[in-house]
Design a protein around this motif. Structure first.
Motif, short mmCIF file in Angstrom:
data_model
loop_
_atom_site.label_atom_id
_atom_site.label_comp_id
_atom_site.label_asym_id
_atom_site.label_seq_id
_atom_site.Cartn_x
_atom_site.Cartn_y
_atom_site.Cartn_z
N LEU A 35 0.82 -1.21 0.00
CA LEU A 35 0.00 0.00 0.00
C LEU A 35 0.86 1.26 0.00
CD1 LEU A 35 -2.90 -1.05 2.38
CD2 LEU A 35 -2.96 -0.83 -0.11
N ALA A 36 1.97 1.22 0.69
CA ALA A 36 2.88 2.36 0.68
C ALA A 36 3.56 2.46 -0.69
CB ALA A 36 3.92 2.23 1.78
N TRP A 37 3.92 1.33 -1.29
CA TRP A 37 4.61 1.33 -2.58
C TRP A 37 3.74 1.93 -3.68
CZ3 TRP A 37 3.82 -1.07 -7.33
CH2 TRP A 37 4.88 -0.93 -8.24
N ILE A 38 2.45 1.62 -3.71
CA ILE A 38 1.59 2.13 -4.79
C ILE A 38 1.40 3.64 -4.72
CG2 ILE A 38 0.42 -0.07 -5.15
CD1 ILE A 38 -2.02 1.11 -3.67
N GLU A 39 1.77 4.25 -3.61
CA GLU A 39 1.66 5.70 -3.44
C GLU A 39 2.97 6.43 -3.74
OE1 GLU A 39 -0.97 7.48 -2.94
OE2 GLU A 39 -2.38 5.85 -2.57
N ARG A 40 4.05 5.68 -3.97
CA ARG A 40 5.36 6.29 -4.22
C ARG A 40 5.56 6.61 -5.69
NH1 ARG A 40 9.94 2.60 -2.71
NH2 ARG A 40 11.09 4.41 -3.41
N GLU A 41 6.31 7.65 -5.97
CA GLU A 41 6.71 7.94 -7.34
C GLU A 41 7.83 6.96 -7.70
OE1 GLU A 41 7.76 12.07 -7.49
OE2 GLU A 41 5.66 12.69 -7.40
N ILE A 42 7.66 6.26 -8.81
CA ILE A 42 8.59 5.21 -9.20
C ILE A 42 9.37 5.66 -10.44
CG2 ILE A 42 8.78 2.78 -9.88
CD1 ILE A 42 7.58 3.22 -7.03
N PRO A 43 10.69 5.76 -10.34
CA PRO A 43 11.49 6.20 -11.49
C PRO A 43 11.23 5.36 -12.76
CG PRO A 43 12.83 6.24 -9.52
CD PRO A 43 11.53 5.58 -9.14
N ALA A 44 11.06 4.06 -12.62
CA ALA A 44 10.82 3.20 -13.79
C ALA A 44 9.48 3.50 -14.46
CB ALA A 44 10.89 1.73 -13.39
N LEU A 45 8.59 4.21 -13.75
CA LEU A 45 7.31 4.61 -14.31
C LEU A 45 7.34 6.10 -14.69
CD1 LEU A 45 4.86 2.83 -11.82
CD2 LEU A 45 5.46 2.09 -14.14
N ASP A 46 8.53 6.63 -14.95
CA ASP A 46 8.70 8.05 -15.24
C ASP A 46 8.16 8.91 -14.10
OD1 ASP A 46 9.98 7.62 -17.68
OD2 ASP A 46 8.07 7.53 -18.75
N ASN A 47 8.43 8.48 -12.88
CA ASN A 47 8.05 9.16 -11.65
C ASN A 47 6.54 9.26 -11.43
OD1 ASN A 47 10.65 9.55 -10.57
ND2 ASN A 47 10.98 11.13 -12.08
N LEU A 48 5.80 8.39 -12.07
CA LEU A 48 4.38 8.25 -11.74
C LEU A 48 4.25 7.30 -10.56
CD1 LEU A 48 2.89 7.73 -15.31
CD2 LEU A 48 2.67 9.77 -13.88
N ARG A 49 3.15 7.41 -9.86
CA ARG A 49 2.84 6.44 -8.81
C ARG A 49 2.09 5.28 -9.48
NH1 ARG A 49 -1.12 9.10 -5.07
NH2 ARG A 49 -2.02 9.50 -7.11
N PRO A 50 2.23 4.06 -9.01
CA PRO A 50 1.44 2.97 -9.57
C PRO A 50 -0.05 3.30 -9.59
CG PRO A 50 3.17 2.07 -8.22
CD PRO A 50 3.21 3.56 -8.03
N MET A 51 -0.53 4.04 -8.59
CA MET A 51 -1.94 4.47 -8.56
C MET A 51 -2.29 5.33 -9.77
SD MET A 51 -3.52 3.40 -5.81
CE MET A 51 -4.86 4.56 -5.81
N ASP A 52 -1.33 6.10 -10.26
CA ASP A 52 -1.57 6.99 -11.39
C ASP A 52 -1.79 6.23 -12.69
OD1 ASP A 52 -1.16 9.16 -9.67
OD2 ASP A 52 0.99 9.29 -10.17
N CYS A 53 -1.44 4.97 -12.72
CA CYS A 53 -1.54 4.16 -13.94
C CYS A 53 -2.94 3.58 -14.14
CB CYS A 53 -0.53 3.02 -13.89
SG CYS A 53 1.19 3.62 -13.85
N LEU A 54 -3.75 3.63 -13.10
CA LEU A 54 -5.09 3.03 -13.18
C LEU A 54 -5.98 3.79 -14.16
CD1 LEU A 54 -5.74 2.32 -9.42
CD2 LEU A 54 -5.04 0.71 -11.18
#
Length: 89
Positions: A52-71
């Motif tokens: 749950l904490a990970w899906i709220e983090r900005e991820i460099p491999a996602l171009d600094n999007l959060r996994p939540m932003d991909c939904l």
């Protein structure tokens, strides 16, 4: 990264591996967040109780999007799935 998505058949086979693992405590919450239940299984399987904490983090491999932003965006969901398949531990 979404252009490298290996396809739905590969995603289904990959995510099926995580359906056999014990569900982490946060799995019910993940299922309520991710309409694609397979994403909940994979994220829960890889990250466990910190998912749950990970899906709220900005991820460099996602171009600094959060996994939540991909939904809700097919291209971004493919980006997330590709990243998860590449980082499988």
């Amino acid at each position: 990264m979404e252009q490298y998505y290996p396809g739905d058949d590969k995603w289904i086979a990959f995510s099926a591996l995580y359906r056999t693992m014990p569900e982490p405590a946060v799995f019910t919450e993940l299922k309520s967040i991710f309409p694609d239940e397979a994403l909940a299984y994979v994220i829960g399987g890889i990250f466990g109780d910190v998912a749950l904490a990970w899906i709220e983090r900005e991820i460099p491999a996602l171009d600094n999007l959060r996994p939540m932003d991909c939904l809700g965006n097919t291209g971004l969901e493919k980006r997330l799935k590709t990243m998860l398949m590449r980082m499988d531990i």
